[in-house]
Write an enzyme that holds these catalytic residues in place. Structure first.
Site, PDB file in Angstrom:
ATOM      1  N   ASN A 179       6.902   8.635 -11.116  1.00 24.46           N
ATOM      2  CA  ASN A 179       6.116   7.414 -10.941  1.00 24.46           C
ATOM      3  C   ASN A 179       4.666   8.245 -10.841  1.00 24.46           C
ATOM      4  O   ASN A 179       4.325   8.661  -9.544  1.00 24.46           O
ATOM      5  CB  ASN A 179       6.699   7.085  -9.836  1.00 24.46           C
ATOM      6  CG  ASN A 179       5.752   5.148 -10.134  1.00 24.46           C
ATOM      7  OD1 ASN A 179       4.029   5.713 -10.346  1.00 24.46           O
ATOM      8  ND2 ASN A 179       5.773   4.404  -9.289  1.00 24.46           N
ATOM      9  N   PHE A 194       7.607   9.160  -6.154  1.00 27.69           N
ATOM     10  CA  PHE A 194       6.571   9.350  -6.318  1.00 27.69           C
ATOM     11  C   PHE A 194       5.722  10.652  -7.443  1.00 27.69           C
ATOM     12  O   PHE A 194       6.961  12.300  -6.818  1.00 27.69           O
ATOM     13  CB  PHE A 194       5.469   9.226  -5.621  1.00 27.69           C
ATOM     14  CG  PHE A 194       4.972   7.839  -5.808  1.00 27.69           C
ATOM     15  CD1 PHE A 194       4.293   6.848  -6.356  1.00 27.69           C
ATOM     16  CD2 PHE A 194       5.856   6.662  -4.454  1.00 27.69           C
ATOM     17  CE1 PHE A 194       4.689   5.807  -6.500  1.00 27.69           C
ATOM     18  CE2 PHE A 194       5.745   5.326  -4.155  1.00 27.69           C
ATOM     19  CZ  PHE A 194       5.021   4.678  -5.325  1.00 27.69           C
ATOM     20  N   CYS A 223       0.070   1.690  -8.630  1.00 26.98           N
ATOM     21  CA  CYS A 223       0.047   2.063 -10.136  1.00 26.98           C
ATOM     22  C   CYS A 223      -0.471   1.283 -10.384  1.00 26.98           C
ATOM     23  O   CYS A 223       0.083   1.453 -11.537  1.00 26.98           O
ATOM     24  CB  CYS A 223       2.159   1.654 -10.053  1.00 26.98           C
ATOM     25  SG  CYS A 223       2.220   3.216  -8.309  1.00 26.98           S
ATOM     26  N   HIS A 232       4.775   0.046 -17.380  1.00 25.08           N
ATOM     27  CA  HIS A 232       4.453   0.929 -16.068  1.00 25.08           C
ATOM     28  C   HIS A 232       5.974   1.428 -15.845  1.00 25.08           C
ATOM     29  O   HIS A 232       6.337   0.370 -14.887  1.00 25.08           O
ATOM     30  CB  HIS A 232       3.477   1.035 -15.180  1.00 25.08           C
ATOM     31  CG  HIS A 232       3.859   1.260 -13.614  1.00 25.08           C
ATOM     32  ND1 HIS A 232       3.054   2.838 -13.676  1.00 25.08           N
ATOM     33  CD2 HIS A 232       3.935   1.081 -11.988  1.00 25.08           C
ATOM     34  CE1 HIS A 232       3.510   2.917 -12.139  1.00 25.08           C
ATOM     35  NE2 HIS A 232       4.226   2.447 -11.850  1.00 25.08           N
TER      36      HIS A 232
HETATM   37  C1  LIG Z   1      15.075   2.953  -5.962  1.00 24.93           C
HETATM   38  C2  LIG Z   1      15.786   2.585  -6.859  1.00 24.93           C
HETATM   39  C3  LIG Z   1      16.018   3.666  -8.115  1.00 24.93           C
HETATM   40  C4  LIG Z   1      17.712   2.964  -6.306  1.00 24.93           C
HETATM   41  O1  LIG Z   1      18.672   2.751  -7.274  1.00 24.93           O
HETATM   42  P1  LIG Z   1      19.562   1.169  -7.360  1.00 24.93           P
HETATM   43  O2  LIG Z   1      18.649  -0.550  -6.743  1.00 24.93           O
HETATM   44  O3  LIG Z   1      19.875   0.953  -8.887  1.00 24.93           O
HETATM   45  O4  LIG Z   1      20.322   1.676  -6.906  1.00 24.93           O
HETATM   46  P2  LIG Z   1      21.288   1.175  -5.238  1.00 24.93           P
HETATM   47  O5  LIG Z   1      21.491  -0.248  -4.704  1.00 24.93           O
HETATM   48  O6  LIG Z   1      22.428   1.237  -5.134  1.00 24.93           O
HETATM   49  O7  LIG Z   1      20.286   1.829  -4.400  1.00 24.93           O
HETATM   50  C5  LIG Z   1      20.595   2.983  -3.482  1.00 24.93           C
HETATM   51  C6  LIG Z   1      20.539   3.318  -1.915  1.00 24.93           C
HETATM   52  O8  LIG Z   1      18.946   2.506  -1.993  1.00 24.93           O
HETATM   53  C7  LIG Z   1      18.223   1.453  -1.145  1.00 24.93           C
HETATM   54  N1  LIG Z   1      17.260   0.919  -1.672  1.00 24.93           N
HETATM   55  C8  LIG Z   1      16.392   0.506  -3.025  1.00 24.93           C
HETATM   56  N2  LIG Z   1      15.432   0.415  -3.076  1.00 24.93           N
HETATM   57  C9  LIG Z   1      14.948   0.322  -1.649  1.00 24.93           C
HETATM   58  C10 LIG Z   1      13.624   0.051  -1.019  1.00 24.93           C
HETATM   59  N3  LIG Z   1      12.420  -0.444  -1.856  1.00 24.93           N
HETATM   60  N4  LIG Z   1      13.142   0.427   0.199  1.00 24.93           N
HETATM   61  C11 LIG Z   1      14.689   0.881   0.882  1.00 24.93           C
HETATM   62  N5  LIG Z   1      15.875   1.235   0.315  1.00 24.93           N
HETATM   63  C12 LIG Z   1      15.685   0.432  -1.343  1.00 24.93           C
HETATM   64  C13 LIG Z   1      19.145   0.466  -1.242  1.00 24.93           C
HETATM   65  O9  LIG Z   1      18.809  -0.318  -0.448  1.00 24.93           O
HETATM   66  C14 LIG Z   1      20.788   1.572  -1.149  1.00 24.93           C
HETATM   67  O10 LIG Z   1      20.892   2.038   0.043  1.00 24.93           O
HETATM   68  P3  LIG Z   1      22.400   2.328   0.237  1.00 24.93           P
HETATM   69  O11 LIG Z   1      22.841   4.141  -0.554  1.00 24.93           O
HETATM   70  O12 LIG Z   1      22.053   2.624   1.733  1.00 24.93           O
HETATM   71  O13 LIG Z   1      23.053   1.251   0.191  1.00 24.93           O
HETATM   72  C15 LIG Z   1      15.917   1.589  -7.956  1.00 24.93           C
HETATM   73  O14 LIG Z   1      16.430   0.415  -6.938  1.00 24.93           O
HETATM   74  C16 LIG Z   1      14.397   1.268  -8.477  1.00 24.93           C
HETATM   75  O15 LIG Z   1      14.179   1.708  -8.929  1.00 24.93           O
HETATM   76  N6  LIG Z   1      13.657   0.605  -6.865  1.00 24.93           N
HETATM   77  C17 LIG Z   1      12.267   0.228  -7.942  1.00 24.93           C
HETATM   78  C18 LIG Z   1      11.139   1.226  -7.072  1.00 24.93           C
HETATM   79  C19 LIG Z   1      10.061   0.454  -6.624  1.00 24.93           C
HETATM   80  O16 LIG Z   1      10.126  -0.382  -6.666  1.00 24.93           O
HETATM   81  N7  LIG Z   1       8.985   1.220  -7.388  1.00 24.93           N
HETATM   82  C20 LIG Z   1       7.473   0.259  -7.452  1.00 24.93           C
HETATM   83  C21 LIG Z   1       7.059   1.430  -7.353  1.00 24.93           C
HETATM   84  S1  LIG Z   1       5.187   1.005  -6.702  1.00 24.93           S
HETATM   85  C22 LIG Z   1       4.537   1.060  -7.630  1.00 24.93           C
HETATM   86  O17 LIG Z   1       5.086   1.314  -9.507  1.00 24.93           O
HETATM   87  C23 LIG Z   1       3.557   0.740  -7.067  1.00 24.93           C
HETATM   88  C24 LIG Z   1       2.700   0.892  -6.374  1.00 24.93           C
HETATM   89  O18 LIG Z   1       2.467   1.911  -6.100  1.00 24.93           O
HETATM   90  O19 LIG Z   1       1.331   0.424  -6.249  1.00 24.93           O
END
Ligand SMILES: CC(C)(COP(=O)(O)OP(=O)(O)OC[C@H]1O[C@@H](n2cnc3c(N)ncnc32)[C@H](O)[C@@H]1OP(=O)(O)O)[C@@H](O)C(=O)NCCC(=O)NCCSC(=O)CC(=O)O
Length: 441
Positions: A382, A260, A212, A349
């Protein structure tokens, strides 16, 4: 400054609204103090203004690059986010994994995404069961399925950018292409050059697997190319197809599948004297790349016979939140352009909703500062490297709407941020040229 006379003190203290019960001597002393403070503050402001003017003139002498045109494109297939989990489990024949499906639904609800665009339909995926069978190799199928589509989507975005730029394609001197979806050589950059009819001497650079942060990395590289090659005009193209990573659901890949999507973005970058019709959209003032030490396992992509596995660690929003402010301080490198983070416009981003929330918290941003990023996340998801181009496009559209009202909505100074494997943070200080020349944008 000389001490106030009593007549002056009476005049100024009336404006300060000091209580009548206060003695004339106290009023005079209190008024004197207040005016000294006002003079000190005005002096600081004047000094900051002077530094800003000098710094800005230095930058003009150095001739930093600018974005001159922007284009974006998506495949026509759209999946509403609230239907994604059902569609995905059906097409991967995983409906029996009921808990996993419920979890994906929970995650989808929290993404801040309403819909995403995809190149492939349920029918075309259904014709390739090997994509969802861990025992069968599927890399070559994936490569073939996106080999033409990736540069063609880039072509759609680039054609829009070139039309806006208004100059002949033969004036493009460099091409920087970023994607995680191209796995051949010659690659999507050469295909794009042929599709657009770029000249055979165009200097091509292919950026692979920057994830990303690839869009911001390509823009950073384009800035350096433009500033170091007289008259250069650099086409940046990013095109992403999730097909290379789509696979049967498991605990570790749900978040990636929820976030994604497919899209392409293109930007024309140039420096030096502008040609006829060229207008700077964003000046690219300074840029940094920072890798957070010891975080290489938090975010990454691995290529195997089964395609690209994207790993998104749960700690990513926290890691970005802990490190982002220092990155911005480094990127601004003492540029005297703002006294508060809220003075800036923000092109971030939208890797995930929680990342944006974390940035809001760290910088104590006013509501709406991340509006362009949240809008792109909501409407498109994303799109990895291409996403930042959509955010820049949305920001300049918001500025254009402001111009129509005779009021410029964007502050003069801003920042672009993107995140990728490493964990890497790309930061760029942007300046939005002000004034009537922008009205036609
Ligand atoms: C995924 C989310 C939308 C979920 O929203 P919330 O965190 O508010 O909700 P929540 O805490 O109730 O989480 C919902 C469920 O998802 C799980 N969960 C959250 N993040 C997780 C992860 N990274 N891996 C595995 N599980 C995950 C939690 O444990 C929970 O499980 P359960 O329900 O079982 O308890 C958020 O955490 C988020 O936006 N995270 C950031 C994602 C990220 O890192 N993106 C970058 C992409 S890569 C990028 O952009 C760059 C690249 O690729 O190069």
């Amino acid at each position: 400054m000389a001490t106030l006379t009593m007549a002056e003190a009476v005049h100024y203290s009336a404006q300060l609204k000091l209580p009548d019960s206060m003695s004339p001597a106290d009023k005079r002393s209190r008024t004197d103090d207040a005016i000294r403070q006002m003079v000190a503050v005005a002096g600081t402001r004047a000094e900051r203004q002077r530094q800003r003017v000098v710094w800005s003139m230095d930058q003009q002498v150095q001739g930093h690059a600018a974005m001159l045109a922007i284009g974006t494109a998506n495949p026509t297939g759209i999946v509403p986010q609230d239907e994604f989990a059902d569609n995905f489990f059906r097409v991967t024949k995983s409906d029996h994994l009921t808990e996993l499906k419920e979890k994906l639904k929970r995650i989808c609800q929290k993404t801040g995404i309403e819909k995403r665009h995809f190149h492939l339909t349920q029918e075309s995926l259904g014709a390739h069961p090997e994509l969802f069978d861990r025992e069968m190799p599927s890399l070559s199928t994936r490569i073939d399925m996106v080999a033409t589509a990736t540069p063609m989507l880039a072509q759609s975005a680039a054609t829009k950018a070139i039309a806006e730029w208004g100059r002949p394609v033969a004036d493009i001197t460099h091409l920087v292409f970023s994607t995680y979806s191209a796995w051949q050589a010659p690659s999507a950059d050469l295909q794009l050059a042929s599709l657009l009819g770029l000249r055979p001497t165009v200097c091509r650079t292919m950026l692979s697997l920057h994830g990303c942060s690839g869009g911001a990395r390509a823009l950073h590289l384009a800035k350096e190319l433009a500033e170091n090659n007289h008259g250069a005009r650099v086409l940046v193209a990013c095109s992403e197809m999730t097909l290379v990573g789509i696979r049967s659901p498991n605990e570790s890949n749900l978040v990636g599948h929820a976030l994604f999507s497919d899209g392409a973005g293109a930007v024309i970058v140039g420096a030096g004297p502008l040609g006829e019709g060229e207008r700077p959209l964003f000046d690219m003032v300074s840029a940094t790349q920072t890798t957070i030490p010891g975080t290489e396992h938090a975010l990454g992509m691995q290529v195997s016979g089964a395609g690209v596995n994207i790993h998104v660690g749960i700690q990513v929003p926290m890691l970005i939140g802990h490190n982002i402010e220092q990155c911005l301080i480094d990127a601004f490198n003492n540029a005297p352009c703002c006294s508060s983070w809220n003075d800036l416009f923000w092109a971030v981003h939208p890797g995930g909703r929680r990342i944006l929330d974390s940035i809001d918290t760290v910088f104590k941003l006013e509501p709406g500062k991340l509006g362009a990023s949240r809008h792109v996340l909501r409407e498109y998801g994303n799109m990895s490297a291409a996403t930042i181009v959509f955010v820049l496009d949305e920001l300049r559209k918001r500025r254009r709407r402001g111009d129509d009202d005779g009021d410029n909505l964007l502050p003069e100074w801003g920042v672009m941020l993107a995140f990728g494997p490493g964990v890497t943070i790309e930061a760029m200080v942007l300046r939005c040229p002000q004034g009537p020349s922008l009205k036609k944008n």
